[in-house]
Design a protein around this motif. Structure first.
Motif, PDB file in Angstrom:
ATOM      1  N   ARG A  26      -2.830   1.495 -12.577  1.00 43.66           N
ATOM      2  CA  ARG A  26      -2.816   0.436 -11.566  1.00 43.66           C
ATOM      3  C   ARG A  26      -2.985   0.972 -10.154  1.00 43.66           C
ATOM      4  N   ASP A  27      -2.071   1.843  -9.760  1.00 48.19           N
ATOM      5  CA  ASP A  27      -2.048   2.278  -8.363  1.00 48.19           C
ATOM      6  C   ASP A  27      -3.291   3.066  -7.977  1.00 48.19           C
ATOM      7  N   SER A  28      -3.828   3.820  -8.903  1.00 48.46           N
ATOM      8  CA  SER A  28      -5.015   4.618  -8.568  1.00 48.46           C
ATOM      9  C   SER A  28      -6.166   3.727  -8.132  1.00 48.46           C
ATOM     10  N   GLY A  29      -6.442   2.667  -8.879  1.00 45.19           N
ATOM     11  CA  GLY A  29      -7.527   1.760  -8.532  1.00 45.19           C
ATOM     12  C   GLY A  29      -7.243   0.972  -7.272  1.00 45.19           C
ATOM     13  N   ALA A  30      -5.993   0.487  -7.133  1.00 48.10           N
ATOM     14  CA  ALA A  30      -5.647  -0.318  -5.963  1.00 48.10           C
ATOM     15  C   ALA A  30      -5.741   0.501  -4.683  1.00 48.10           C
ATOM     16  N   VAL A  31      -5.191   1.714  -4.708  1.00 46.87           N
ATOM     17  CA  VAL A  31      -5.217   2.550  -3.507  1.00 46.87           C
ATOM     18  C   VAL A  31      -6.640   2.979  -3.179  1.00 46.87           C
ATOM     19  N   SER A  32      -7.376   3.412  -4.189  1.00 45.00           N
ATOM     20  CA  SER A  32      -8.704   3.998  -3.935  1.00 45.00           C
ATOM     21  C   SER A  32      -9.747   2.966  -3.522  1.00 45.00           C
TER      22      SER A  32
ATOM     23  N   GLU B 252      -9.964  -4.070   9.497  1.00 44.80           N
ATOM     24  CA  GLU B 252      -8.520  -4.307   9.438  1.00 44.80           C
ATOM     25  C   GLU B 252      -7.943  -3.419   8.341  1.00 44.80           C
ATOM     26  N   ALA B 253      -6.982  -2.579   8.696  1.00 49.41           N
ATOM     27  CA  ALA B 253      -6.375  -1.650   7.741  1.00 49.41           C
ATOM     28  C   ALA B 253      -5.510  -2.409   6.744  1.00 49.41           C
ATOM     29  N   SER B 254      -5.314  -1.810   5.563  1.00 48.65           N
ATOM     30  CA  SER B 254      -4.510  -2.480   4.544  1.00 48.65           C
ATOM     31  C   SER B 254      -3.068  -2.669   4.995  1.00 48.65           C
ATOM     32  N   MET B 255      -2.574  -1.769   5.848  1.00 51.34           N
ATOM     33  CA  MET B 255      -1.209  -1.942   6.340  1.00 51.34           C
ATOM     34  C   MET B 255      -1.123  -3.034   7.401  1.00 51.34           C
TER      35      MET B 255
ATOM     36  N   GLU C 233      -2.929  12.475   3.228  1.00 46.25           N
ATOM     37  CA  GLU C 233      -4.231  11.879   3.519  1.00 46.25           C
ATOM     38  C   GLU C 233      -4.294  10.429   3.060  1.00 46.25           C
ATOM     39  N   LEU C 234      -3.687  10.137   1.909  1.00 44.76           N
ATOM     40  CA  LEU C 234      -3.692   8.749   1.430  1.00 44.76           C
ATOM     41  C   LEU C 234      -2.960   7.834   2.408  1.00 44.76           C
ATOM     42  N   VAL C 235      -1.836   8.305   2.938  1.00 44.04           N
ATOM     43  CA  VAL C 235      -1.097   7.489   3.898  1.00 44.04           C
ATOM     44  C   VAL C 235      -1.943   7.237   5.141  1.00 44.04           C
ATOM     45  N   LYS C 236      -2.644   8.249   5.601  1.00 48.69           N
ATOM     46  CA  LYS C 236      -3.526   8.056   6.759  1.00 48.69           C
ATOM     47  C   LYS C 236      -4.597   7.009   6.454  1.00 48.69           C
ATOM     48  N   LYS C 237      -5.119   7.027   5.234  1.00 47.11           N
ATOM     49  CA  LYS C 237      -6.223   6.129   4.884  1.00 47.11           C
ATOM     50  C   LYS C 237      -5.782   4.676   4.748  1.00 47.11           C
TER      51      LYS C 237
ATOM     52  N   PRO D 221       0.805  -1.227   0.000  1.00 47.10           N
ATOM     53  CA  PRO D 221       0.000   0.000   0.000  1.00 47.10           C
ATOM     54  C   PRO D 221       0.836   1.276   0.000  1.00 47.10           C
ATOM     55  N   LEU D 222       1.928   1.289   0.775  1.00 46.73           N
ATOM     56  CA  LEU D 222       2.777   2.477   0.806  1.00 46.73           C
ATOM     57  C   LEU D 222       3.551   2.637  -0.496  1.00 46.73           C
ATOM     58  N   ALA D 223       3.986   1.517  -1.100  1.00 49.58           N
ATOM     59  CA  ALA D 223       4.681   1.603  -2.389  1.00 49.58           C
ATOM     60  C   ALA D 223       3.770   2.194  -3.455  1.00 49.58           C
TER      61      ALA D 223
END
Length: 570
Positions: free
Chosen positions: A368-374, A419-422, A405-409, A236-238
């Motif tokens: 890729r990352d936009s869909g995975a993160v969102s 359960e958070a993604s991290m 904000e994305l990192v917080k989410k 998620p952070l990558a």
């Protein structure tokens, strides 16, 4: 309970209590595991089609695959049975869609007594052929070697991020599909061969490497050896960092949302690659287009000093001040407002001009990352009116993103997503692999130094933390192999073809700790497929030793520069 291994009640009715005792993998002070014992399948595949059973599991098909119907590097794979099925079919209470964990298992007629869990890449969603291959052009695979192999879709049947709206599908993708499939496949193996696997292994690259790293902490009592490639174990952070990189590239004058490559063109990348090689190529004793000592290179190469600065316009022979500032920030690792890195830094290496680099840095953030993160990693996921990907605007999400904000989410939870993604995407305390260590398990990790999406520096940091946790003795059960010039899992200006499974098995079952792994280049005649990015002045069959960190492949000063035998790990 979801996320825990299912009860073995049915298994107990199928095999004896002696078998259950034999397959128990409780922690032990014994550091050496016994070798697997081969077994031959006498009956025809179709004969046991109606006999296979496991709770919450449906078997769709069992068929024989003849010798030669599949091959690897021109070699015929022996006759085996193909089993297709699914587990845990359900309807989501959140998005109303049906979900199940799809899988296939391949069971050799001549079985070597081992199981390999093949973890797949990307966001899964497809049951890939259960072959158990590894990086670069294949020279062998687990199925060819006689392993029973399982592959799965990790709990969703399309490679689209929309499964992230279902909380359980998130957890299955992260780690719980492995938890469900592992006792099931061991039970089916026992039903077919009359015994469970003597030894079990787990392998994957990219997201598959993440799966393997996660399994090495969450399921270390179920597997004996882990082969981990390019582990995006903080995926998620990558992904957030890659979005932040896209925003940085957009800030270069003349760059548009439709063409991020204008920020740092291929010609300009080759300029930098040449400069990196000029400064670092000879650090290992030989100028050969490979930077073996990439850590030393970071202290020698200076982007500002070693790459010409443009006095006027850009013509490919220089970089502007704005470009140098952005490139430096991207490779140093994008940062939050408080100065903390979002993810990790990336080393300068010859592969900065790999085509793979362009795709991951310019295209992947949007596609890729936009869909995975969102949809998968952030909590809550973005609001879509019908939970359909067609309603999602990737560029808008990326270029309007607030990185803090994305990192917080990706650390957030709520009532539906508890359960958070991290948490669900990452290993539990990755620097603590004491359960695996104490029961005699081993882990081998490889990572391309020129990987543009998951940083080799992140993997090195993990290994050093693991070593510190083990008082400098991590090498007794864990090894990390950087692969100079290699891009993401394969390719690039590298020797990217190697078999790391065989030495892992020998380490686990015979106590033979690897001192190096021989890797080869893939020229046009390579049976596993050619690497089109090989430099023209390399031998098509160049070989090099891959050395376990912190040792570095160093030229002996007199041998054939195209042969691995001319290098030592020191």
């Amino acid at each position: 309970m979801k996320g825990k291994f299912a009860s073995h009640t049915l298994l107990a009715t199928l095999v004896s209590s002696a078998f259950l005792t034999a397959c128990s993998h409780s922690p032990s002070s014994t550091a050496q595991l016994s070798p697997a014992i081969p077994e031959r399948l006498i009956q025809q595949c179709e004969a046991f089609a109606d006999q296979l059973a496991y709770q919450n599991t449906s078997i769709f098909a069992v068929e024989s695959i003849a010798k030669g119907d599949m091959s690897v590097a021109g070699k015929a794979i022996d006759e085996h049975c193909l089993v297709k099925g699914e587990m845990n079919r359900r309807v989501s209470p959140v998005d109303g869609k049906e979900y199940a964990i799809g899988f296939e298992i391949r069971l050799p007629k001549s079985w070597n007594g081992r199981l390999l869990y093949q973890a797949n890449g990307g966001i899964d969603g497809t049951v890939r052929a259960a072959e158990g291959g590894f990086a670069g052009g294949p020279i062998t695979n687990a199925l060819y070697q006689g392993f029973a192999v399982i592959s799965s879709d990790a709990g969703h049947d399309r490679p689209l991020p929309t499964f992230g709206y279902d909380p359980q599908a998130r957890l299955d993708y992260g780690y719980q599909a492995v938890g469900s499939l592992t006792p099931m496949v061991k039970s089916l193996v026992a039903q077919v061969y009359g015994k469970a696997p003597d030894r079990s292994y787990f392998s994957g690259c990219s997201n598959g490497g993440r799966h393997a790293m996660v399994a090495a902490t969450r399921y270390a009592d179920e597997y004996d050896g882990f082969l981990v490639g390019a582990p995006g174990y903080r995926l998620p952070l990558a992904a957030v960092a890659n979005i932040a990189g896209a925003k940085l590239y957009l800030s270069v004058p003349g760059t548009t949302e439709k063409d991020l490559s204008a920020a740092f063109t291929m010609q300009e990348r080759k300029l930098v690659s040449t400069a990196v090689l000029q400064q670092c190529d000879a650090l290992d004793g030989l100028k050969d287009g490979l930077i073996q000592d990439y850590n030393a290179c970071q202290g020698v190469f200076d982007l500002d000093k070693n790459v010409p600065s443009c006095g006027a316009g850009r013509d490919g022979s220089c970089l502007t001040a704005e470009q140098k500032n952005v490139v430096a920030k991207v490779f140093d690792g994008p940062r939050l407002l408080n100065g903390e890195r979002v993810y990790a830094s990336f080393p300068y290496d010859a592969g900065i001009s790999n085509q793979d680099q362009m795709n991951w840095e310019y295209s992947a953030p949007i596609k890729r990352d936009s869909g995975a993160v969102s949809m998968i990693f952030q909590t809550p996921p973005v609001d879509l009116k019908d939970l359909s990907i067609r309603n999602f605007n990737g560029p808008e999400f990326v270029f309007n993103a607030d990185i803090d904000e994305l990192v917080k989410k990706v650390y957030a939870t709520d009532g539906d997503y508890q359960e958070a993604s991290m948490s669900f995407m990452t290993p539990v305390n990755p620097e603590d692999m004491s359960l695996m260590r104490d029961r005699g398990g081993k882990i081998m990790v490889y990572h391309g130094v020129s990987d543009p999406i998951f940083s080799v520096q992140d993997t090195q940091d993990w290994y050093q933390a693991l070593d510190q946790k083990n008082h400098g003795n991590a090498g007794q059960f864990a090894q990390f192999y950087p692969v100079p010039g290699m891009a993401h899992c394969r390719g690039g200006q590298s020797v990217d073809q190697f078999d790391m499974l065989t030495p892992l098995v020998n380490w686990v079952e015979k106590g033979e700790q690897p001192e190096q792994v021989i890797a080869s280049a893939r020229g046009d005649s390579n049976p596993g497929g050619a690497n089109k990015e090989l430099p023209s002045d390399w031998s098509e069959t160049r070989t090099r030793p891959l050395c376990p960190f912190p040792t570095v492949a160093t030229y002996d000063g007199h041998g054939d520069p195209e042969k691995a035998a001319s290098f030592v790990c020191q």
